[in-house]
Design an enzyme around this catalytic site. Structure first.
Site, PDB file in Angstrom:
ATOM      1  N   HIS A   1      -3.595  -3.588   0.768  1.00 40.55           N
ATOM      2  CA  HIS A   1      -2.599  -2.602   0.332  1.00 40.55           C
ATOM      3  C   HIS A   1      -2.190  -1.616   1.438  1.00 40.55           C
ATOM      4  CE1 HIS A   1      -3.565  -3.866  -3.807  1.00 40.55           C
ATOM      5  NE2 HIS A   1      -4.836  -3.671  -3.509  1.00 40.55           N
ATOM      6  N   ASP A   2      -3.145  -0.805   1.865  1.00 39.08           N
ATOM      7  CA  ASP A   2      -2.817   0.373   2.682  1.00 39.08           C
ATOM      8  C   ASP A   2      -2.220   0.061   4.053  1.00 39.08           C
ATOM      9  OD1 ASP A   2      -3.718   1.781   0.509  1.00 39.08           O
ATOM     10  OD2 ASP A   2      -5.665   2.261   1.367  1.00 39.08           O
TER      11      ASP A   2
END
EC number: 3.2.-.-
Length: 311
Positions: free
Chosen positions: A240-241
């Site tokens: 994700h990040d």
């Protein structure tokens, strides 16, 4: 000239890899890193920032701990995903330096004040610290170029049927960010679930053979275990990040749309949902650039390329 950024995060396996990617990229100038509670408790996420910077030999970067709980709610953590330490898996070094003697918001404000040009805020956890900054320092809004967040989804949630974890932890804070009038870029689950790291990608990172690429591979080994559950239907682990950092480095890897985004703070079933006006039904002017797709192979190649920086 390198782009000045402030990183607000809650490490977290994918946050840690976002830090690795940012600090391997000469296009970015990481001015400060602040921690938020989220993936683990505030003490642990702060310690994890310090551990990662110790590993990367970047103890020159100012660090401060942020809010210990959401604006109006009790804290929820994702220890089932990230383990007891928040970064379970590899053996990380103990911190060799201390955080600044100030709050995250104070460090953010100081960084914005002292920057000759507007700063991009990258926020990969709950939006609590960013919302507190926006509310307490309206005079500094003009010093923020944009806010790039990992959070939300146009479609399905990953913490409730409707909500993605970061937004669900503090929907009131996310609402402040989206309503701020500052350009927002959203890397939600629609894109991050396509940014999956497969087992063979992890082995590619491991084979690079430097201490940092080895740690990244070990972080991914652990992160993959949670995502093997059949309910997700994943081949690998969604990273994700790092999508936020990758977007800053290579926006051409991503497909995005300009849309209005609101945050549901009240709903019986939908608290923490990001409501994306995909079909322009509300008449509201777009307030966000929403990532919807990624060139997965290009994303993996970027990570592999930057991991060589640590040789």
């Amino acid at each position: 000239m390198a782009l000045p950024i402030l990183l607000d995060c809650d490490p977290g396996h994918d946050d840690a890899i976002a830090i690795v990617l940012a600090l391997a990229s000469p296009e970015l100038d990481v001015k400060a890193i602040t921690s938020s509670a989220g993936n683990q408790t505030p003490e642990k996420t702060l310690r994890n920032v310090l551990r990662m910077l110790t590993l990367l030999n970047r103890t020159d970067i100012p660090v401060a701990g942020g809010a210990v709980k959401p604006l109006m709610r009790e804290l929820i953590i994702a220890d089932n995903v990230h383990g007891e330490s928040g970064l379970d898996g590899p053996a990380l070094p103990e911190p060799t330096f201390a955080p600044q003697n100030c709050t995250a918001v104070e460090l953010m404000a100081k960084t914005l004040r002292e920057s000759a040009e507007p700063v991009t805020i990258v926020s990969t956890g709950p939006q609590t610290n960013v919302a507190l900054l926006l509310n307490s320092h309206p005079e500094l809004h003009s010093k923020i170029a944009r806010i790039v967040i990992m959070g939300g989804a146009m479609g399905l949630g990953n913490w409730t049927p409707a909500a993605e974890f970061n937004i669900y932890v503090d929907p009131e804070a996310a609402e402040i960010v989206f309503q701020s009038g500052i350009p927002v870029v959203m890397a939600g689950l629609d894109v991050t679930h396509k940014a999956q790291i497969h087992v063979e990608d992890t082995e590619r990172f491991r084979a690079i053979g430097n201490p940092v690429s080895t740690i990244v591979a070990e972080l991914l080994d652990f992160f993959l275990e949670y995502h093997k559950d059949e309910k997700w239907g994943f081949v690998g682990a969604p990273l994700h990040d790092p999508c936020t950092i990758a977007w800053l480095l290579k926006p051409e890897l991503f497909t995005s749309v300009e849309r209005w985004v609101g945050v549901e703070t009240q709903g019986k079933y939908t608290q923490g949902m990001t409501v994306v006006d995909y079909y322009y039904l509300t008449g509201n002017k777009p307030n966000a650039t929403v990532m919807v797709d990624v060139d997965r192979q290009g994303f993996v190649d970027l990570l592999a390329d930057r991991l060589k920086f640590y040789a």
